[in-house]
Scaffold this active site. Structure first.
Site, PDB file in Angstrom:
ATOM      1  CE  LYS A   1     -13.326   1.741   6.040  1.00 28.84           C
ATOM      2  NZ  LYS A   1     -13.486   0.429   5.225  1.00 28.84           N
TER       3      LYS A   1
ATOM      4  CG  HIS B   1      -7.378   5.099   7.650  1.00 32.48           C
ATOM      5  ND1 HIS B   1      -7.976   5.944   6.922  1.00 32.48           N
ATOM      6  CD2 HIS B   1      -6.799   4.330   6.828  1.00 32.48           C
ATOM      7  CE1 HIS B   1      -7.618   5.806   5.632  1.00 32.48           C
ATOM      8  NE2 HIS B   1      -6.838   4.963   5.545  1.00 32.48           N
TER       9      HIS B   1
ATOM     10  CD  GLU C   1      -4.947  -3.218   5.570  1.00 33.04           C
ATOM     11  OE1 GLU C   1      -5.536  -2.907   4.647  1.00 33.04           O
ATOM     12  OE2 GLU C   1      -3.969  -2.390   5.765  1.00 33.04           O
TER      13      GLU C   1
ATOM     14  CG  ASP D   1      -9.547   9.224   6.997  1.00 32.02           C
ATOM     15  OD1 ASP D   1     -10.050   7.682   6.593  1.00 32.02           O
ATOM     16  OD2 ASP D   1      -8.631   9.057   7.890  1.00 32.02           O
ATOM     17  CG  HIS D   2     -11.328   4.676   2.720  1.00 27.71           C
ATOM     18  ND1 HIS D   2      -9.845   4.919   2.784  1.00 27.71           N
ATOM     19  CD2 HIS D   2     -11.534   3.621   2.986  1.00 27.71           C
ATOM     20  CE1 HIS D   2      -9.402   3.707   3.322  1.00 27.71           C
ATOM     21  NE2 HIS D   2     -10.389   2.749   3.521  1.00 27.71           N
TER      22      HIS D   2
ATOM     23  CE  LYS E   1      -0.871  -2.299   4.257  1.00 24.35           C
ATOM     24  NZ  LYS E   1      -2.183  -1.867   3.574  1.00 24.35           N
TER      25      LYS E   1
HETATM   26  C1  BG6 Z   1      -5.798   3.005   2.815  1.00 29.15           C
HETATM   27  C2  BG6 Z   1      -4.280   2.338   3.064  1.00 29.15           C
HETATM   28  O1  BG6 Z   1      -5.753   4.081   3.180  1.00 29.15           O
HETATM   29  O2  BG6 Z   1      -6.463   2.173   3.707  1.00 29.15           O
HETATM   30  C3  BG6 Z   1      -3.996   0.899   2.503  1.00 29.15           C
HETATM   31  O3  BG6 Z   1      -3.380   3.031   1.800  1.00 29.15           O
HETATM   32  C4  BG6 Z   1      -5.112   0.143   3.454  1.00 29.15           C
HETATM   33  O4  BG6 Z   1      -2.937   0.459   3.096  1.00 29.15           O
HETATM   34  C5  BG6 Z   1      -6.437   0.705   3.245  1.00 29.15           C
HETATM   35  O5  BG6 Z   1      -5.024  -1.266   2.915  1.00 29.15           O
HETATM   36  C6  BG6 Z   1      -7.465  -0.156   4.164  1.00 29.15           C
HETATM   37  O6  BG6 Z   1      -8.752   0.327   3.919  1.00 29.15           O
HETATM   38  P1  BG6 Z   1     -10.098  -0.594   4.028  1.00 29.15           P
HETATM   39  O7  BG6 Z   1     -10.929   0.128   3.875  1.00 29.15           O
HETATM   40  O8  BG6 Z   1      -9.713  -1.596   3.316  1.00 29.15           O
HETATM   41  O9  BG6 Z   1     -10.095  -0.803   5.650  1.00 29.15           O
END
Ligand code: BG6
Length: 519
Positions: A207, A265, A241, A202-203, A365
């Protein structure tokens, strides 16, 4: 002694006991995809420039298109120039890095391609390059299990992780599309690899600011004692976003905001904000506490969902003076789609610390601003003295963790406006990462790749964690399934979401505090 020297002395290195990164090969399955060019190769390049990669190392891109090592390297160099966080690429450093880059043309479904990959690896000059493998699955979820099975069959994956070498599998999101598919995926993967070899990404966990939530809470004594139902009125977690779904309409029609953002997230951020202190910083202790708090999230009945969850979809509107099309006009989106591009939830955590405190989560979004924030809103003062005189308008204290951009932490409190009349006004005390530490903020993928190579799973999602998170969002998805969107659920691009989201907070006398563009 100068104050900045003193600060340096106080910097404690906490990673002295960490496992060093060992020489290894990273195999990226699905290497012609966007993720490789935008995130993975730039992250590996920066790690190599900063001398964080072990020596030796290799990176192998595996994909269907016909390419030579050289053409793959050239393509990646062009991508790096576009996507690297430092933009200017140092050609000499790139050349040194690129010498370790290889390409293996292969078909994910063809066992012979895995034999070819095994042969390529077998030609590497060091046992550790041949046997320490980080298999990165940058492929669709339906391919996770088959790729792992074929790697196992080709002798690339050893479930017993025996001897001094290791093999690990990194899995990208989405991890399933609901609880039952995640459950099946977990069962399929663990036929060939042990849970401890699986690193689910989970990126958000990579962060800096998200990692800092735990440090902020547990390396300071003044905040943690306020971190409970006695002092906190409610919590707002916003991940907004500005972009619409753009070219990802096809994917988004399957995912929607709930699967794309909330299940992973937002619930991860919630877990870090609300969890109990772990007994240690070991991966399992931290993950145990995250799972515990997710399990304490009160399950939502269909009636709760009607009251406590709001969805929305953007229609055409203006953002930064530019006209944006509506979601239904985006490429690969059905013109009558009911997919949500916005979701807001009011959750309760039924444990001793948080009983009765609403946690509001929202994401969307085509909102006015890209920003992620956690706002801890404290209880108002008793309605006497200044509060009584202000007619209920005294701003409650709040602590905001700004996760991105303009990363930082702010505290809002009330101060006296100087002058002879008595006026009170909210003021802010702010810590900014940039001002304090300079502009360096590594990309999430750098940290995550490094952790996966070091075998530290703290920043990755454990099996029970992913399943518990699906358990929270599944009933919502089910209750929306056959209900078309109503007028109150649409919002114009460039606004902060549907009116229904305002009502969600108004029920308890709360209002959303929108992230502000920082000057
Ligand atoms: C991704 C989603 O996991 O995270 C995207 O699939 C989203 O839809 C993105 O835009 C948001 O990541 P960050 O790092 O730009 O907040």
């Amino acid at each position: 002694m100068q104050e900045d020297q003193l600060d340096q002395l106080l910097t404690c290195r906490l990673d002295s006991g960490r496992k060093a990164v060992e020489p290894c090969t990273i195999v990226i399955f699905g290497a012609s995809g966007d993720l490789t060019a935008r995130k993975l190769i730039p992250a590996l390049y920066h790690l190599s420039v900063e001398k964080q990669m072990a020596t030796p190392f290799r990176v192998v891109g595996f994909a269907r298109r016909e390419k030579s090592d050289d053409s793959f390297r050239e393509e990646m160099k062009v991508a790096l120039q576009q996507f690297s966080r430092t933009k200017v690429v140092d050609v000499l450093k790139w050349d040194a890095f690129a010498a370790n880059l290889h390409y293996c043309q292969g078909d994910l479904t063809d066992p012979a391609s895995y034999t070819k990959l095994a042969e390529l690896l077998a030609g590497f000059p060091d046992e550790r390059l041949r046997r320490n493998l980080l298999l990165y699955l940058s492929v669709g979820p339906s391919q996770f299990a088959p790729v792992v099975e074929r790697c196992h069959a080709a002798g690339l994956l050893d479930q017993n992780d025996a001897g001094s070498c290791w093999q690990r599998v990194v899995v990208e999101k989405p991890f399933g599309r609901d609880l039952s598919s995640a459950y099946k995926l977990n069962a399929d993967l663990t036929r060939f690899v042990h849970e401890k070899q699986i690193f689910r990404i989970d990126h958000y966990l990579g962060k800096e600011t998200v990692q800092n939530i735990l440090m902020f809470r547990f390396a300071n004594s003044i905040f943690e004692r306020l971190w409970n139902r006695e002092s906190v009125d409610h919590v707002q977690i916003t991940v907004s976003e500005k972009l619409g779904v753009g070219a990802r309409g096809g994917y988004y029609e399957e995912a929607g905001a709930l699967r794309d953002m909330v299940q992973n997230h937002l619930l991860q951020v919630l877990a870090l904000v609300a969890m109990e202190p772990p007994v240690s910083l070991q991966a399992e202790s931290v993950r145990d506490e995250k799972v515990k708090v997710l399990k304490a999230v009160r399950p939502l009945s269909p009636e709760d969902i009607a009251r406590q969850v709001v969805r929305g979809q953007y229609f055409a509107g203006m953002i930064d003076n530019q006209l944006r099309v509506g979601y239904r006009q985006e490429t690969k989106v059905a013109t009558n789609s009911n997919m949500e591009t916005y979701a807001a939830l009011k959750l309760f955590i039924d444990n001793w610390r948080w009983s009765g405190v609403p946690f509001y989560l929202r994401t969307g979004k085509s909102l006015p601003l890209s920003a992620s924030e956690v706002r801890i809103q404290f209880r108002p003062t008793p309605n006497v003295l200044f509060a009584a005189k202000s007619g209920g308008k005294l701003d409650p204290n709040a602590l905001t963790l700004r996760l991105q951009p303009n990363e930082g932490i702010s505290i809002r409190f009330n101060g006296k406006v100087p002058g002879t009349s008595t006026q009170v006004r909210p003021v802010r005390m702010h810590f900014g990462y940039d001002t304090e530490f300079g502009a360096y903020t590594p990309e999430a993928y750098e940290r995550l790749l490094l952790e996966a190579m070091a075998g530290d799973a703290t920043l990755f999602i454990r099996r029970d964690e992913v399943e518990t998170a699906w358990g929270i969002v599944d009933p919502i998805r089910a209750s929306w399934a056959d209900k078309p969107l109503t007028n109150r659920e649409f919002y114009s691009a460039g606004t902060w979401g549907p009116v229904a989201a305002e009502d969600l907070l108004a029920q308890s006398g709360h209002v959303w505090r929108d992230p502000q563009p920082l000057k």
